[in-house]
Write a protein that holds these residues in place. Structure first.
Motif, PDB file in Angstrom:
ATOM      1  N   TRP A  32       0.797  -1.218   0.000  1.00  0.00           N
ATOM      2  CA  TRP A  32       0.000   0.000   0.000  1.00  0.00           C
ATOM      3  C   TRP A  32       0.833   1.272   0.000  1.00  0.00           C
ATOM      4  O   TRP A  32       0.288   2.365  -0.043  1.00  0.00           O
ATOM      5  CB  TRP A  32      -0.909   0.016   1.227  1.00  0.00           C
ATOM      6  CG  TRP A  32      -1.903  -1.086   1.180  1.00  0.00           C
ATOM      7  CD1 TRP A  32      -1.786  -2.310   1.759  1.00  0.00           C
ATOM      8  CD2 TRP A  32      -3.136  -1.080   0.479  1.00  0.00           C
ATOM      9  NE1 TRP A  32      -2.885  -3.068   1.484  1.00  0.00           N
ATOM     10  CE2 TRP A  32      -3.737  -2.334   0.695  1.00  0.00           C
ATOM     11  CE3 TRP A  32      -3.791  -0.141  -0.299  1.00  0.00           C
ATOM     12  CZ2 TRP A  32      -4.960  -2.668   0.146  1.00  0.00           C
ATOM     13  CZ3 TRP A  32      -5.018  -0.485  -0.838  1.00  0.00           C
ATOM     14  CH2 TRP A  32      -5.581  -1.728  -0.619  1.00  0.00           C
ATOM     15  N   LEU A  35       0.281   3.604  -3.017  1.00  0.00           N
ATOM     16  CA  LEU A  35      -1.100   3.979  -3.325  1.00  0.00           C
ATOM     17  C   LEU A  35      -1.633   5.107  -2.458  1.00  0.00           C
ATOM     18  O   LEU A  35      -2.818   5.413  -2.521  1.00  0.00           O
ATOM     19  CB  LEU A  35      -2.016   2.761  -3.167  1.00  0.00           C
ATOM     20  CG  LEU A  35      -1.812   1.631  -4.157  1.00  0.00           C
ATOM     21  CD1 LEU A  35      -2.739   0.479  -3.831  1.00  0.00           C
ATOM     22  CD2 LEU A  35      -2.043   2.117  -5.567  1.00  0.00           C
ATOM     23  N   HIS A  36      -0.803   5.750  -1.651  1.00  0.00           N
ATOM     24  CA  HIS A  36      -1.335   6.758  -0.736  1.00  0.00           C
ATOM     25  C   HIS A  36      -1.872   7.986  -1.471  1.00  0.00           C
ATOM     26  O   HIS A  36      -2.879   8.539  -1.061  1.00  0.00           O
ATOM     27  CB  HIS A  36      -0.294   7.149   0.318  1.00  0.00           C
ATOM     28  CG  HIS A  36       0.886   7.875  -0.214  1.00  0.00           C
ATOM     29  ND1 HIS A  36       1.942   7.231  -0.813  1.00  0.00           N
ATOM     30  CD2 HIS A  36       1.174   9.199  -0.230  1.00  0.00           C
ATOM     31  CE1 HIS A  36       2.838   8.139  -1.180  1.00  0.00           C
ATOM     32  NE2 HIS A  36       2.402   9.324  -0.845  1.00  0.00           N
ATOM     33  N   ILE A  39      -5.355   7.265  -3.094  1.00  0.00           N
ATOM     34  CA  ILE A  39      -6.354   7.082  -2.037  1.00  0.00           C
ATOM     35  C   ILE A  39      -6.761   8.429  -1.458  1.00  0.00           C
ATOM     36  O   ILE A  39      -7.943   8.685  -1.213  1.00  0.00           O
ATOM     37  CB  ILE A  39      -5.829   6.115  -0.958  1.00  0.00           C
ATOM     38  CG1 ILE A  39      -5.761   4.704  -1.521  1.00  0.00           C
ATOM     39  CG2 ILE A  39      -6.700   6.156   0.286  1.00  0.00           C
ATOM     40  CD1 ILE A  39      -5.099   3.693  -0.633  1.00  0.00           C
ATOM     41  N   ILE A  42      -9.074  10.079  -3.943  1.00  0.00           N
ATOM     42  CA  ILE A  42     -10.407   9.483  -3.917  1.00  0.00           C
ATOM     43  C   ILE A  42     -11.196   9.966  -2.707  1.00  0.00           C
ATOM     44  O   ILE A  42     -12.381  10.312  -2.805  1.00  0.00           O
ATOM     45  CB  ILE A  42     -10.313   7.940  -3.942  1.00  0.00           C
ATOM     46  CG1 ILE A  42      -9.807   7.473  -5.300  1.00  0.00           C
ATOM     47  CG2 ILE A  42     -11.656   7.305  -3.634  1.00  0.00           C
ATOM     48  CD1 ILE A  42      -9.465   6.002  -5.358  1.00  0.00           C
ATOM     49  N   VAL A  43     -10.539  10.004  -1.542  1.00  0.00           N
ATOM     50  CA  VAL A  43     -11.229  10.454  -0.330  1.00  0.00           C
ATOM     51  C   VAL A  43     -11.640  11.915  -0.448  1.00  0.00           C
ATOM     52  O   VAL A  43     -12.772  12.292  -0.111  1.00  0.00           O
ATOM     53  CB  VAL A  43     -10.337  10.221   0.917  1.00  0.00           C
ATOM     54  CG1 VAL A  43     -10.891  10.922   2.137  1.00  0.00           C
ATOM     55  CG2 VAL A  43     -10.191   8.735   1.177  1.00  0.00           C
ATOM     56  N   ILE A  89      -4.945   4.195  -9.800  1.00  0.00           N
ATOM     57  CA  ILE A  89      -4.520   2.989  -9.089  1.00  0.00           C
ATOM     58  C   ILE A  89      -4.023   1.902 -10.047  1.00  0.00           C
ATOM     59  O   ILE A  89      -2.917   1.379  -9.864  1.00  0.00           O
ATOM     60  CB  ILE A  89      -5.629   2.481  -8.158  1.00  0.00           C
ATOM     61  CG1 ILE A  89      -5.778   3.446  -6.972  1.00  0.00           C
ATOM     62  CG2 ILE A  89      -5.344   1.074  -7.666  1.00  0.00           C
ATOM     63  CD1 ILE A  89      -6.939   3.140  -6.065  1.00  0.00           C
TER      64      ILE A  89
END
Length: 105
Positions: A32, A35-36, A39, A42-43, A89
């Motif tokens: 992970w 991918l920070h 993410i 997306i948030v 992603i």
């Protein structure tokens, strides 16, 4: 005729990396770490879309005097960020797979 000798550049043998945080892939976490950023995108897009949805609902129920264009802008920009993160992603996964393949070969 003059003979021009070819000069060779010293071999760095990988001392300089195009990706300076290459070592973070294994140091931070197994899967992970890279991918920070998507993410977070997306948030943030989800929060912005939710804000636009709430503004739209409040405006349609006559509880708020917020402009309908503000609600629409929040919804569309938020959804754009969500889609961008969702597309980002697989791109990063493919990039990591190719990098691992090139280092392994």
């Amino acid at each position: 005729m003059e003979v021009i000798e070819e000069t060779s550049f010293p071999d760095d043998s990988g001392s300089r990396s195009l990706c300076p945080d290459h070592h973070l892939d294994t140091a931070v976490g197994p899967g992970w770490a890279y991918l920070h950023k998507p993410i977070i995108v997306i948030v943030m897009g989800s929060l912005m879309s939710a804000t636009g949805g709430v503004l739209h609902l409040l405006q349609s129920s006559r509880e708020s005097k917020a402009s309908r264009s503000v609600a629409s802008a929040c919804l569309s920009v938020g959804l754009m960020f969500v889609v961008m993160g969702l597309v980002w992603i697989p791109v990063l996964k493919e990039k990591k797979r190719r990098k691992e393949y090139s280092y392994g070969a």
